[in-house]
Design a protein around this motif. Sequence first.
Motif, PDB file in Angstrom:
ATOM      1  N   VAL A   6      43.009  49.726  45.216  1.00 31.24           N
ATOM      2  CA  VAL A   6      43.777  48.530  45.556  1.00 31.24           C
ATOM      3  C   VAL A   6      44.086  48.599  47.044  1.00 31.24           C
ATOM      4  O   VAL A   6      44.558  49.625  47.541  1.00 31.24           O
ATOM      5  CB  VAL A   6      45.097  48.449  44.753  1.00 31.24           C
ATOM      6  CG1 VAL A   6      45.963  47.296  45.253  1.00 31.24           C
ATOM      7  CG2 VAL A   6      44.815  48.281  43.261  1.00 31.24           C
ATOM      8  N   GLY A  17      45.609  40.953  49.513  1.00 32.83           N
ATOM      9  CA  GLY A  17      45.265  42.078  48.646  1.00 32.83           C
ATOM     10  C   GLY A  17      43.832  42.005  48.187  1.00 32.83           C
ATOM     11  O   GLY A  17      43.216  40.935  48.200  1.00 32.83           O
ATOM     12  N   GLY A  18      43.289  43.147  47.777  1.00 38.17           N
ATOM     13  CA  GLY A  18      41.932  43.156  47.265  1.00 38.17           C
ATOM     14  C   GLY A  18      41.654  44.381  46.422  1.00 38.17           C
ATOM     15  O   GLY A  18      42.389  45.367  46.470  1.00 38.17           O
ATOM     16  N   LEU A  19      40.599  44.284  45.641  1.00 32.66           N
ATOM     17  CA  LEU A  19      40.060  45.427  44.902  1.00 32.66           C
ATOM     18  C   LEU A  19      38.699  45.727  45.494  1.00 32.66           C
ATOM     19  O   LEU A  19      37.858  44.834  45.603  1.00 32.66           O
ATOM     20  CB  LEU A  19      39.889  45.079  43.418  1.00 32.66           C
ATOM     21  CG  LEU A  19      41.139  44.734  42.611  1.00 32.66           C
ATOM     22  CD1 LEU A  19      40.747  44.489  41.145  1.00 32.66           C
ATOM     23  CD2 LEU A  19      42.157  45.857  42.693  1.00 32.66           C
ATOM     24  N   ARG A  28      37.664  41.449  44.154  1.00 33.21           N
ATOM     25  CA  ARG A  28      38.740  40.478  43.966  1.00 33.21           C
ATOM     26  C   ARG A  28      39.579  40.417  45.233  1.00 33.21           C
ATOM     27  O   ARG A  28      39.814  41.444  45.868  1.00 33.21           O
ATOM     28  CB  ARG A  28      39.620  40.911  42.802  1.00 33.21           C
ATOM     29  CG  ARG A  28      40.622  39.858  42.377  1.00 33.21           C
ATOM     30  CD  ARG A  28      41.539  40.390  41.282  1.00 33.21           C
ATOM     31  NE  ARG A  28      42.419  39.331  40.850  1.00 33.21           N
ATOM     32  CZ  ARG A  28      42.139  38.473  39.891  1.00 33.21           C
ATOM     33  NH1 ARG A  28      40.996  38.558  39.251  1.00 33.21           N
ATOM     34  NH2 ARG A  28      42.985  37.512  39.558  1.00 33.21           N
ATOM     35  N   THR A  29      40.014  39.216  45.595  1.00 31.68           N
ATOM     36  CA  THR A  29      40.983  39.087  46.686  1.00 31.68           C
ATOM     37  C   THR A  29      42.083  38.127  46.253  1.00 31.68           C
ATOM     38  O   THR A  29      41.874  37.273  45.401  1.00 31.68           O
ATOM     39  CB  THR A  29      40.346  38.532  47.987  1.00 31.68           C
ATOM     40  OG1 THR A  29      39.770  37.271  47.709  1.00 31.68           O
ATOM     41  CG2 THR A  29      39.293  39.459  48.547  1.00 31.68           C
ATOM     42  N   ASP A  30      43.235  38.322  46.833  1.00 30.23           N
ATOM     43  CA  ASP A  30      44.366  37.464  46.480  1.00 30.23           C
ATOM     44  C   ASP A  30      45.365  37.483  47.641  1.00 30.23           C
ATOM     45  O   ASP A  30      45.275  38.328  48.534  1.00 30.23           O
ATOM     46  CB  ASP A  30      45.035  37.982  45.200  1.00 30.23           C
ATOM     47  CG  ASP A  30      45.841  36.908  44.487  1.00 30.23           C
ATOM     48  OD1 ASP A  30      45.936  35.775  45.015  1.00 30.23           O
ATOM     49  OD2 ASP A  30      46.384  37.205  43.411  1.00 30.23           O
ATOM     50  N   ASP A  53      49.643  43.889  39.599  1.00 29.50           N
ATOM     51  CA  ASP A  53      48.814  42.780  39.106  1.00 29.50           C
ATOM     52  C   ASP A  53      47.343  42.973  39.492  1.00 29.50           C
ATOM     53  O   ASP A  53      46.438  42.686  38.703  1.00 29.50           O
ATOM     54  CB  ASP A  53      49.331  41.444  39.659  1.00 29.50           C
ATOM     55  CG  ASP A  53      50.695  41.082  39.075  1.00 29.50           C
ATOM     56  OD1 ASP A  53      51.117  41.737  38.092  1.00 29.50           O
ATOM     57  OD2 ASP A  53      51.356  40.165  39.612  1.00 29.50           O
ATOM     58  N   LEU A  54      47.109  43.449  40.710  1.00 34.40           N
ATOM     59  CA  LEU A  54      45.725  43.669  41.146  1.00 34.40           C
ATOM     60  C   LEU A  54      45.077  44.766  40.302  1.00 34.40           C
ATOM     61  O   LEU A  54      43.927  44.642  39.872  1.00 34.40           O
ATOM     62  CB  LEU A  54      45.684  44.048  42.635  1.00 34.40           C
ATOM     63  CG  LEU A  54      45.897  42.896  43.628  1.00 34.40           C
ATOM     64  CD1 LEU A  54      46.204  43.434  45.027  1.00 34.40           C
ATOM     65  CD2 LEU A  54      44.662  41.994  43.684  1.00 34.40           C
TER      66      LEU A  54
END
Length: 320
Positions: A6, A17-19, A28-30, A53-54
């Motif tokens: 993360v 944020g990202g994975l 994933r990005t957020d 959450d990520l």
Amino acid sequence: MSSFVVALDVGGTSMKGGLVTRSGEIVRTDRRATPRDRGPAAVIATIRSFIDDLATAGGGTPEGVGLAVPGLVTAEAALYSANIGWRDVPATDLVPLDVPVMLGHDVRTGGLAESVLGAGRELSDFLFLPIGTGIAGATILHGEPYGGSAGWGGEIGHIPVFPEGEPCACGQIGCLETYASASAVARRYSTRAASSSGAVSVTAERVATLTASGDPLATEIWGEAVEALSLALASYTLLLDPSAIVLGGGLAEAGTLLSDPLAERLQKRLAFRQAPPLRQAALGMSAGMLGAALLGWRAAGFADAGTTWSLDVLKSPRVP
Ligand SMILES: [Zn+2]
């Protein structure tokens, strides 16, 4: 899915944020708002739930967590940030999971990403200079960001360039940031334009457009920003002999409107040596999050994280 870390880039306004997997795939990005106005405890709670959450979205336990945060930072603790208002927050307080964690200074973490993955990929020593609301630099030495003896290194935005000049919010006089940040360019143009024609409010982007079209006041303000940058960069060049200067942030979006006159003025200031070439940063607004991913993988024990990642990482989904 395959193992992941993360990564979080905590800014004063929002968090990205990202994975990111071991092979550098951004799965994933957020983005979330930073609730700075509700105090440091609310910011910490938001960071914790965002990470949670990520990780849940990744469908497993991350191998590690990397965070880029503003202010004075060590790998283990966020020591101080005037922007967020926290003091001495251990990294483990920011992460709700029992996994390895590494923190980094926001600009230096972006510089690390440009060094390993971006415009500095094959360079050993360079300056990463994002020019946005403020100006801070990441000094990259032997491929790694250098923060100085106590973490105050890289504050190139507060180098006095016009010692008899305008006061800076930091308390000093004539700082680079007072003339050349995106907000300074917008503010200085608006103030000067208002003195002749009433209230005016423009963005730095608008001043760039006006400069390109030959507007005299915009050209003057833009020229002063370039002049201020050339002074600071001449000092940096003479002191550290970088192989390049990597320009990023909002003002660098102006492209050659900034880099052409800046390269010319910088060379004019350097009588006995070649000026380092100016380059455009490659990772844009994702640099901090990608650098945080590198920190997360380093925390997990992979010191060479990123070196084998394909440049396709640059084409991965950007932070929304
Ligand atoms: Zn200052």
